[in-house]
Motif scaffolding. Structure first.
Motif, mmCIF file in Angstrom:
data_model
loop_
_atom_site.group_PDB
_atom_site.id
_atom_site.type_symbol
_atom_site.label_atom_id
_atom_site.label_comp_id
_atom_site.label_asym_id
_atom_site.label_seq_id
_atom_site.Cartn_x
_atom_site.Cartn_y
_atom_site.Cartn_z
ATOM 1 N N SER A 141 93.928 63.741 12.670
ATOM 2 C CA SER A 141 92.863 63.118 12.203
ATOM 3 C C SER A 141 92.003 62.619 13.048
ATOM 4 C CB SER A 141 92.904 62.361 10.921
ATOM 5 O OG SER A 141 91.784 61.499 10.633
ATOM 6 N N ILE A 142 90.718 62.791 13.196
ATOM 7 C CA ILE A 142 89.740 62.328 14.441
ATOM 8 C C ILE A 142 89.635 60.868 14.102
ATOM 9 C CG2 ILE A 142 87.455 62.247 15.257
ATOM 10 C CD1 ILE A 142 87.242 65.135 14.930
ATOM 11 N N THR A 143 89.443 60.554 12.715
ATOM 12 C CA THR A 143 89.243 58.910 12.368
ATOM 13 C C THR A 143 90.669 58.244 12.555
ATOM 14 O OG1 THR A 143 87.934 59.660 10.482
ATOM 15 C CG2 THR A 143 89.080 57.468 10.435
ATOM 16 N N ARG A 144 91.978 58.908 12.302
ATOM 17 C CA ARG A 144 93.094 58.074 12.573
ATOM 18 C C ARG A 144 93.442 57.896 14.402
ATOM 19 N NH1 ARG A 144 94.829 60.918 8.021
ATOM 20 N NH2 ARG A 144 95.899 62.684 9.352
ATOM 21 N N ALA A 145 93.024 59.016 14.899
ATOM 22 C CA ALA A 145 93.048 59.146 16.439
ATOM 23 C C ALA A 145 91.946 57.816 16.973
ATOM 24 C CB ALA A 145 92.663 60.442 16.998
ATOM 25 N N THR A 195 85.142 76.942 24.184
ATOM 26 C CA THR A 195 85.648 77.506 22.965
ATOM 27 C C THR A 195 85.993 76.151 21.953
ATOM 28 O OG1 THR A 195 87.056 78.825 21.940
ATOM 29 C CG2 THR A 195 88.061 77.422 23.973
ATOM 30 N N ALA A 196 86.067 76.559 20.812
ATOM 31 C CA ALA A 196 86.527 75.561 19.972
ATOM 32 C C ALA A 196 87.958 75.052 20.010
ATOM 33 C CB ALA A 196 86.332 76.050 18.638
ATOM 34 N N LEU A 197 88.103 74.076 19.920
ATOM 35 C CA LEU A 197 89.658 73.380 20.258
ATOM 36 C C LEU A 197 90.077 72.739 18.709
ATOM 37 C CD1 LEU A 197 88.929 71.420 23.269
ATOM 38 C CD2 LEU A 197 90.234 73.818 23.334
ATOM 39 N N LEU A 198 89.120 72.273 17.745
ATOM 40 C CA LEU A 198 89.680 71.877 16.765
ATOM 41 C C LEU A 198 89.019 72.381 15.337
ATOM 42 C CD1 LEU A 198 89.439 68.215 17.762
ATOM 43 C CD2 LEU A 198 91.625 69.239 17.109
ATOM 44 N N VAL A 199 89.737 72.453 14.097
ATOM 45 C CA VAL A 199 88.914 72.960 13.177
ATOM 46 C C VAL A 199 89.004 71.615 12.109
ATOM 47 C CG1 VAL A 199 89.101 74.473 10.862
ATOM 48 C CG2 VAL A 199 89.590 75.244 13.331
ATOM 49 N N ARG A 200 87.767 71.152 11.696
ATOM 50 C CA ARG A 200 87.827 70.007 10.649
ATOM 51 C C ARG A 200 87.970 70.470 9.606
ATOM 52 N NH1 ARG A 200 85.724 69.792 16.319
ATOM 53 N NH2 ARG A 200 85.246 67.797 16.589
ATOM 54 N N HIS A 201 88.635 69.846 8.838
ATOM 55 C CA HIS A 201 88.993 70.138 7.237
ATOM 56 C C HIS A 201 89.138 68.774 6.554
ATOM 57 C CE1 HIS A 201 93.058 69.080 7.448
ATOM 58 N NE2 HIS A 201 93.236 70.074 8.798
ATOM 59 N N HIS A 202 88.991 69.003 4.939
ATOM 60 C CA HIS A 202 88.695 67.643 4.238
ATOM 61 C C HIS A 202 90.133 66.677 4.607
ATOM 62 C CE1 HIS A 202 91.424 70.028 1.543
ATOM 63 N NE2 HIS A 202 91.675 68.878 1.084
ATOM 64 N N ARG A 203 91.101 67.251 4.964
ATOM 65 C CA ARG A 203 92.149 66.251 5.439
ATOM 66 C C ARG A 203 92.370 65.710 6.695
ATOM 67 N NH1 ARG A 203 94.385 70.259 2.151
ATOM 68 N NH2 ARG A 203 95.655 71.035 3.968
ATOM 69 N N GLY A 204 91.455 66.344 7.385
ATOM 70 C CA GLY A 204 91.548 65.702 9.058
ATOM 71 C C GLY A 204 90.917 66.842 9.992
ATOM 72 N N ALA A 205 91.949 67.140 10.744
ATOM 73 C CA ALA A 205 91.648 68.237 11.845
ATOM 74 C C ALA A 205 92.669 68.840 12.237
ATOM 75 C CB ALA A 205 90.583 67.744 13.106
ATOM 76 N N ARG A 206 92.762 70.127 12.608
ATOM 77 C CA ARG A 206 94.095 70.885 13.347
ATOM 78 C C ARG A 206 93.457 71.591 14.436
ATOM 79 N NH1 ARG A 206 93.693 76.050 12.375
ATOM 80 N NH2 ARG A 206 92.370 76.833 10.508
ATOM 81 N N LEU A 207 94.396 71.954 15.444
ATOM 82 C CA LEU A 207 94.063 72.546 16.643
ATOM 83 C C LEU A 207 94.038 74.026 16.254
ATOM 84 C CD1 LEU A 207 96.808 70.971 18.821
ATOM 85 C CD2 LEU A 207 94.299 70.353 18.800
#
Length: 304
Positions: A18-22, A46-58
């Motif tokens: 998660s970006i917030t937790r990081a 290029t995109a490195l992260l995909v944001r979603h409602h639970r956080g973010a994934r690579l």
């Protein structure tokens, strides 16, 4: 060439999920960390992260870069450790002063990185009000001290032997009880909307906050509770309980231990600058190394 600070930010998001937790782990504000990640994505093309409602994934590209980044960061830490031994950082003491908010949210990740790089340096940390921390540096009681100043407000008075180096600029934001009408919107809130609102007045007699309090008063906010000692945990708790709204640094609002509504204010004119104070005519390898680490960790975060 990729910026190591941004690589470390990407690794932190990968580990935290998660970006917030990081951001909390690194001592950044969430918008500042997002800005660093956006710059890294532009560098990578290029995109490195995909944001979603639970956080973010690579993404696939993000996973590849994180694997390489870990190796790069490990090598940089080894290099810092080896250089420390060459420059006299294989022993000695680093004495730090800090005010409470910085001690909770900024120092831990910086000290962890410093300890990894310089495990033989003995660390001492003392708690000071910001102006007292500057005085402690001048008196030689500590090598460095974290301090702050607010805008609007008067510049921090400095003893002749002391200089300060800004490391982080953050906006002040509005906090309230969860679900309050003023913090339910997403657009920046005009200060005029505070007219007639009960305000938890934060250290109204403290020189650092005087300019902020005066601006809030001119906007029509009505003090309902005065907190004469600078304790943001208490201020957020009072706001959470519905005793009024308050204006606090974003770092404080995002990491409040009590639930609060948060909203950015229009104009971005209310800010807090966190700086490190040091003696201008003295050089100490440990103090210089820690100042450099602070610049690398926080130097671009939160800059307007």
């Amino acid at each position: 060439m990729y910026d190591p600070t941004r690589l470390a930010a990407l690794v932190a998001v990968a580990e935290a999920g998660s970006i917030t937790r990081a951001a909390e782990r690194l001592g950044y504000t969430t918008p500042a960390l997002s800005q660093q990640l956006a710059k890294l994505e532009r560098e990578a093309g290029t995109a490195l992260l995909v944001r979603h409602h639970r956080g973010a994934r690579l993404t696939g590209a993000g996973e590849l870069l994180v694997a390489r980044a870990r190796r790069v960061l490990d090598e940089l830490e080894r290099a810092r450790h080896e250089l420390a031994r060459l420059s006299g950082l294989s022993g000695g003491t680093l004495r730090l002063g800090t005010f409470q908010t910085a001690g909770i949210h900024l120092l831990p990740p910086a000290l962890s990185a410093f300890r990894r790089a310089h495990p033989d340096v003995e660390l001492t940390v003392a708690d000071y009000e910001p102006s007292a921390g500057v005085s402690a540096v001048a008196a030689g009681e500590v090598d460095l001290a974290l301090t702050h100043a607010y805008a609007p407000g008067d510049p921090l008075p400095l003893p002749s032997a002391v200089r300060i180096e800004p490391i982080l600029v953050e906006e002040l934001v509005l906090v309230s009880a969860p679900g309050h009408a003023l913090t339910s919107g997403t657009a920046r809130l005009p200060l005029a909307e505070l007219a007639g609102q009960p305000l938890i007045s934060m250290a109204p007699d403290a020189p650092a906050r005087r300019g902020v309090e005066a601006l809030l008063a001119r906007s029509g906010a009505t003090p309902s509770v005065r907190v004469p000692t600078p304790g943001y945990l208490l201020v957020c708790a009072l706001a959470s309980a519905g005793l009024g709204v308050a204006v606090v640094p974003e770092m404080v609002a995002r990491t409040s231990v009590t639930p609060v509504g948060v909203r950015a204010l229009e104009g971005g004119d209310l800010r807090r600058t966190v700086s490190v104070a040091f003696r201008s005519e003295e050089t100490a390898p440990a103090a210089d190394a820690f100042r450099a680490l602070l610049r690398g960790t926080f130097g671009r975060a939160g800059q307007p």
